[in-house]
Design an enzyme around this catalytic site. Structure first.
Site, PDB file in Angstrom:
ATOM      1  N   SER A 122       8.462 -21.964 -15.297  1.00 12.25           N
ATOM      2  CA  SER A 122       9.902 -21.668 -15.328  1.00 12.25           C
ATOM      3  C   SER A 122      10.706 -22.832 -14.744  1.00 12.25           C
ATOM      4  O   SER A 122      11.741 -23.230 -15.279  1.00 12.25           O
ATOM      5  CB  SER A 122      10.201 -20.414 -14.496  1.00 12.25           C
ATOM      6  OG  SER A 122       9.569 -19.300 -15.061  1.00 12.25           O
TER       7      SER A 122
ATOM      8  N   ARG B 169       9.933 -12.048 -31.499  1.00 14.03           N
ATOM      9  CA  ARG B 169      10.542 -11.671 -30.208  1.00 14.03           C
ATOM     10  C   ARG B 169      12.061 -11.533 -30.335  1.00 14.03           C
ATOM     11  O   ARG B 169      12.703 -12.323 -31.024  1.00 14.03           O
ATOM     12  CB  ARG B 169      10.138 -12.703 -29.137  1.00 14.03           C
ATOM     13  CG  ARG B 169       8.643 -12.648 -28.881  1.00 14.03           C
ATOM     14  CD  ARG B 169       8.176 -13.683 -27.895  1.00 14.03           C
ATOM     15  NE  ARG B 169       8.661 -13.433 -26.549  1.00 14.03           N
ATOM     16  CZ  ARG B 169       8.397 -14.224 -25.517  1.00 14.03           C
ATOM     17  NH1 ARG B 169       7.663 -15.309 -25.688  1.00 14.03           N
ATOM     18  NH2 ARG B 169       8.860 -13.939 -24.325  1.00 14.03           N
TER      19      ARG B 169
ATOM     20  N   GLN C  58      15.749 -14.898 -18.544  1.00 16.45           N
ATOM     21  CA  GLN C  58      16.126 -15.698 -19.712  1.00 16.45           C
ATOM     22  C   GLN C  58      17.517 -15.305 -20.200  1.00 16.45           C
ATOM     23  O   GLN C  58      18.323 -16.159 -20.560  1.00 16.45           O
ATOM     24  CB  GLN C  58      15.081 -15.539 -20.814  1.00 16.45           C
ATOM     25  CG  GLN C  58      13.735 -16.138 -20.388  1.00 16.45           C
ATOM     26  CD  GLN C  58      12.629 -15.951 -21.395  1.00 16.45           C
ATOM     27  OE1 GLN C  58      12.843 -15.407 -22.475  1.00 16.45           O
ATOM     28  NE2 GLN C  58      11.438 -16.390 -21.049  1.00 16.45           N
TER      29      GLN C  58
ATOM     30  N   ASP D 257       4.745 -11.057 -15.525  1.00 13.54           N
ATOM     31  CA  ASP D 257       3.757 -11.876 -16.251  1.00 13.54           C
ATOM     32  C   ASP D 257       2.341 -11.715 -15.692  1.00 13.54           C
ATOM     33  O   ASP D 257       1.374 -12.191 -16.288  1.00 13.54           O
ATOM     34  CB  ASP D 257       4.164 -13.354 -16.207  1.00 13.54           C
ATOM     35  CG  ASP D 257       5.478 -13.597 -16.935  1.00 13.54           C
ATOM     36  OD1 ASP D 257       5.859 -12.751 -17.770  1.00 13.54           O
ATOM     37  OD2 ASP D 257       6.125 -14.622 -16.670  1.00 13.54           O
TER      38      ASP D 257
ATOM     39  N   ARG E 164       2.050  -6.758 -24.743  1.00 14.07           N
ATOM     40  CA  ARG E 164       1.005  -6.876 -23.714  1.00 14.07           C
ATOM     41  C   ARG E 164       0.476  -5.533 -23.232  1.00 14.07           C
ATOM     42  O   ARG E 164      -0.560  -5.509 -22.556  1.00 14.07           O
ATOM     43  CB  ARG E 164       1.501  -7.747 -22.546  1.00 14.07           C
ATOM     44  CG  ARG E 164       1.557  -9.222 -22.903  1.00 14.07           C
ATOM     45  CD  ARG E 164       2.010 -10.103 -21.750  1.00 14.07           C
ATOM     46  NE  ARG E 164       1.985 -11.518 -22.148  1.00 14.07           N
ATOM     47  CZ  ARG E 164       2.652 -12.481 -21.533  1.00 14.07           C
ATOM     48  NH1 ARG E 164       3.404 -12.191 -20.476  1.00 14.07           N
ATOM     49  NH2 ARG E 164       2.568 -13.725 -21.958  1.00 14.07           N
TER      50      ARG E 164
END
Ligand code: SPQ
Length: 426
Positions: free
Chosen positions: A22, A121, A168, A314, A345
């Site tokens: 990041s 996405r 984001q 994550d 996920r």
């Protein structure tokens, strides 16, 4: 494809995980729009961050990258020029969404494309607010899916309330706000990682925070800086879990970023009973860092949900592996965001861990895992998702026979020397 054998004598030693992904993205982007030179040390030369460099080179910025050292010659916002080529973000959601925020205020046209995973996405979470600010954006599914075309220009500030806690989304809107009329603010339901806010301040930008709302005034310029990138706690997480579950292990992870918006994995390991210590805590460039020491531990299951989720989003694939070795039930909830990452996920973690014999079930917003269980060897697949590939490799270290990870090349997105590090600890 990579084959992982059961670790017999423990994982022992010291490793320095690669630079934070990041922070590496942001250092390049902020350097590209800043006035003057930005030098970056400890940059992550993974495929995602290299995509960011390639995109900003196509936008006319001179960037010299040599391994983990990068020099960006910024010429301010107006140093960005209309690209003659398509901007290819590869597999990187961060590149896509943050760059769109920057492009929203630039008076030219560009086209953004990515790989098959990026093509699935959701981008309307940034394209809608950026359109509200005045940018012209189009693309498949009414501007939700790449390829996207964007024509920036005169934009005005907005007060945006985001439904999801997403760094984001927050970063994209704030970056557009820096060159928009008036004030731009973003309010999120829970605090997401705050690297953008911290680094913008280091580049000379005024950022205001009031609880879950962060705002910037338009018309702000950035000044080039020297950025030292700490090790990525999301990469360290694989070795924190490995150290806790592989018998006879003791691992020291040097110089890892411990920004409180990222340390949910440490909280969960401690809650599950892991023996973990932080040493040599210090601050570099406005970001806290430390060495983390982890040893084999007796673990118990726990509940994970609420505002800790953005702090470990994550890490959930590898937390699922951890939970297979903990006594009792681990319940992960409030993690719907997992469905819109490089893969869904929830589905990929559950399907791949089941192939190794784990007792794991998907729920609408997470998963339930029961342990402890002896995992079996088998062939699993990363589905092109770096974090699934690495989580399965860590599971391979404790399975009763070898685990073959198909499509393991995806790991290069964030951790190019991952397998070398596993081998160096044996
Ligand atoms: O960049 P990308 O592909 O979105 O990467 C991931 C990852 O696992 O490496 C997510 F898939 O990390 C995101 C993270 O989930 C990186 C990020 C950032 O740098 O701002 C923020 C998080 O995403 P979000 O959607 O919650 O803002």
């Amino acid at each position: 494809m990579n084959k992982v054998e059961k670790v017999t004598a423990g994982l022992n030693g010291t490793i320095k995980v690669p630079g934070d992904k990041s922070i590496s993205h942001r250092a390049v982007m902020f350097g590209a729009i800043a006035n003057g030179t930005t030098t970056i040390e400890g940059f992550l030369p993974g495929e995602d961050c290299l995509s960011t460099i390639a995109c900003f080179q196509k936008l006319g910025v001179h960037i010299d990258a040599q391994g983990d050292k990068v020099k960006v010659d910024g010429n301010g916002w107006s140093g960005l020029t209309e690209p003659t080529e398509i901007l290819d973000v590869g597999n990187s959601g961060t590149t896509t969404r943050l760059m769109l925020g920057i492009l929203a205020t630039r008076p030219f046209h560009s086209v953004v494309i990515g790989d098959a995973s990026i093509g699935k996405r959701p981008m309307s979470r940034v394209t809608n607010p950026l359109r509200e600010m005045g940018a012209l954006i189009d693309g498949r599914n009414n501007g939700n899916l790449t390829p996207l075309s964007i024509r920036g220009g005169t934009t005005r500030g907005i007060a945006y309330s985001s439904k999801v806690a997403s760094a984001q989304v927050k970063s994209s809107i704030l970056l557009a706000g820096l060159q928009s009329e008036g004030v731009t603010s973003v309010t999120e339901p829970e605090l997401s990682r705050d690297h953008t806010e911290r680094m913008l301040q280091a580049f000379g930008v005024e950022v205001e925070r009031d609880g879950l709302t962060v705002s910037v005034k338009g018309g702000q310029e950035l000044t080039g800086q020297h950025v030292i990138v700490p090790g990525d706690i999301s990469s360290a997480a694989f070795f924190l879990v490995a150290g806790a579950i592989v018998p006879n292990s003791h691992i020291v992870l040097k110089n890892v970023g411990i920004n409180p918006t990222r340390t949910g994995i440490i909280d969960v390991l401690r809650k599950m009973g892991a023996s973990l210590e932080l040493m040599n805590e210090k601050e570099t460039n406005g970001e806290p860092v430390a060495d983390i020491v982890i040893s084999t531990s007796e673990l118990k299951g726990c509940e994970i949900g609420g505002d800790i989720i953005p702090r470990l989003i994550d890490e959930i694939p590898v937390i699922a592996v951890l939970a297979t070795q903990a006594q009792g039930k681990t319940v992960i909830r409030d993690a719907e965001e997992l469905k819109v990452k490089e893969t869904n996920r929830i589905d990929t973690v559950v399907s791949e861990l089941k192939k190794l014999g784990a007792k794991i079930e998907a729920t609408d917003d997470g998963m339930v895992i029961e342990g402890p269980i002896q995992l079996n060897g088998n062939t699993v697949n990363s589905h092109g998702d770096h974090r699934i590939g690495m989580a399965m490799a860590i599971a391979g270290c404790i399975a009763n026979s070898s685990v073959t990870v198909e499509k393991s090349e995806a790991i290069a997105v964030s951790y190019p020397n991952f397998f070398e590090h596993i081998n160096s600890l044996q």
